[in-house]
Design a protein around this motif. Structure first.
Motif, PDB file in Angstrom:
ATOM      1  N   HIS A 187       3.002   2.898   7.675  1.00 48.92           N
ATOM      2  CA  HIS A 187       4.223   2.337   7.058  1.00 48.92           C
ATOM      3  C   HIS A 187       5.076   3.761   6.465  1.00 48.92           C
ATOM      4  N   PRO A 188       6.073   3.426   5.999  1.00 48.17           N
ATOM      5  CA  PRO A 188       6.881   4.725   5.576  1.00 48.17           C
ATOM      6  C   PRO A 188       6.443   5.579   4.657  1.00 48.17           C
ATOM      7  N   LEU A 189       5.623   4.862   3.722  1.00 44.93           N
ATOM      8  CA  LEU A 189       4.979   5.963   2.520  1.00 44.93           C
ATOM      9  C   LEU A 189       3.401   6.374   2.875  1.00 44.93           C
ATOM     10  N   LEU A 219       2.739  -4.082   6.133  1.00 49.46           N
ATOM     11  CA  LEU A 219       3.869  -5.166   6.278  1.00 49.46           C
ATOM     12  C   LEU A 219       4.721  -5.066   4.907  1.00 49.46           C
ATOM     13  N   PHE A 220       4.135  -4.891   3.757  1.00 48.87           N
ATOM     14  CA  PHE A 220       4.989  -4.860   2.343  1.00 48.87           C
ATOM     15  C   PHE A 220       5.604  -3.542   2.377  1.00 48.87           C
ATOM     16  N   PHE A 221       5.304  -2.549   2.662  1.00 45.15           N
ATOM     17  CA  PHE A 221       5.831  -1.291   2.549  1.00 45.15           C
ATOM     18  C   PHE A 221       7.007  -1.227   3.516  1.00 45.15           C
ATOM     19  N   TRP A 222       6.941  -1.802   4.945  1.00 46.45           N
ATOM     20  CA  TRP A 222       7.826  -1.701   5.749  1.00 46.45           C
ATOM     21  C   TRP A 222       9.103  -2.326   5.140  1.00 46.45           C
ATOM     22  N   ASN A 223       8.602  -3.783   4.898  1.00 49.18           N
ATOM     23  CA  ASN A 223       9.860  -4.709   4.215  1.00 49.18           C
ATOM     24  C   ASN A 223      10.698  -3.988   3.060  1.00 49.18           C
ATOM     25  N   VAL A 224       9.913  -3.172   2.226  1.00 49.82           N
ATOM     26  CA  VAL A 224      10.477  -2.770   1.105  1.00 49.82           C
ATOM     27  C   VAL A 224      11.209  -1.347   1.559  1.00 49.82           C
ATOM     28  N   VAL A 249       2.886  -8.152  -2.590  1.00 53.42           N
ATOM     29  CA  VAL A 249       1.596  -7.766  -2.066  1.00 53.42           C
ATOM     30  C   VAL A 249       0.689  -7.991  -3.481  1.00 53.42           C
ATOM     31  N   ASP A 250      -0.567  -8.316  -3.156  1.00 53.81           N
ATOM     32  CA  ASP A 250      -1.485  -8.532  -4.177  1.00 53.81           C
ATOM     33  C   ASP A 250      -2.775  -8.267  -3.774  1.00 53.81           C
ATOM     34  N   MET A 251      -3.497  -7.294  -4.072  1.00 58.94           N
ATOM     35  CA  MET A 251      -4.793  -7.066  -3.336  1.00 58.94           C
ATOM     36  C   MET A 251      -5.852  -6.220  -4.267  1.00 58.94           C
ATOM     37  N   ASN A 252      -6.938  -5.886  -3.810  1.00 58.41           N
ATOM     38  CA  ASN A 252      -7.795  -5.003  -4.434  1.00 58.41           C
ATOM     39  C   ASN A 252      -7.457  -3.641  -3.669  1.00 58.41           C
ATOM     40  N   TRP A 253      -7.757  -2.654  -4.155  1.00 57.27           N
ATOM     41  CA  TRP A 253      -7.758  -1.421  -3.712  1.00 57.27           C
ATOM     42  C   TRP A 253      -8.866  -0.536  -4.295  1.00 57.27           C
ATOM     43  N   VAL A 254      -9.484   0.435  -3.440  1.00 49.96           N
ATOM     44  CA  VAL A 254     -10.584   1.352  -3.837  1.00 49.96           C
ATOM     45  C   VAL A 254     -10.003   2.641  -3.661  1.00 49.96           C
TER      46      VAL A 254
END
Length: 146
Positions: free
Chosen positions: A43-45, A126-131, A96-101
């Motif tokens: 994704h872009p970031l 998908l979230f980062f591309w959409n934003v 987007v809403d999830m767990n991250w490690v």
């Protein structure tokens, strides 16, 4: 044991700065000057962010999506911290809403290196591309600078 406790406090302070948007303290007291932060995905970031300035700019950028983080657990050793947190954000109709490690390497009382892992990398991409996807230059223009 004392070193592990200091490392926990450092990452807790990082989360406090993140929650309040105190990027200056994050830069001056928490991140090593030559820190690297690995953001996975396509994704872009995504990619490796190098140096405190670039990482602080990254956090300022993701503020656009109202990103929040809630620590679930932290674990520390002499030179590492592992955090599991719930991370979520929204921008318009995109969420987007999830767990991250995240794994943190601590050196000389500062965060030196971080690896970020998403519970669902495809959803994160998908979230980062959409934003942020529309903010990228077309491929031919991006490749000219390589």
């Amino acid at each position: 044991m004392l070193q592990a406790n200091d490392n926990l406090k450092l990452v807790q302070k990082f989360f406090e700065c993140y929650a309040t948007g105190d990027l200056e303290t994050m830069k001056s007291e928490i991140l090593a000057e030559d820190v690297s932060w690995i953001i996975p995905g396509h994704h872009p970031l995504a990619g490796v962010k190098k140096g405190a300035d670039e990482i602080v700019a990254y956090f300022a950028t993701i503020a656009k999506a109202n990103f929040k983080a809630e620590v679930i657990t932290l674990s520390a050793s002499e030179d590492h911290v592992v955090d599991v947190h719930r991370g979520w954000g929204e921008y318009g109709e995109h969420q987007v809403d999830m767990n991250w490690v995240l794994t943190y390497k601590i050196e000389n009382g500062r965060i030196k290196e971080v690896h970020n892992f998403a519970a669902d990398q495809h959803a994160a991409d998908l979230f980062f591309w959409n934003v942020w996807g529309t903010e990228l230059k077309p491929v031919p223009e991006r490749l000219k600078n390589k």
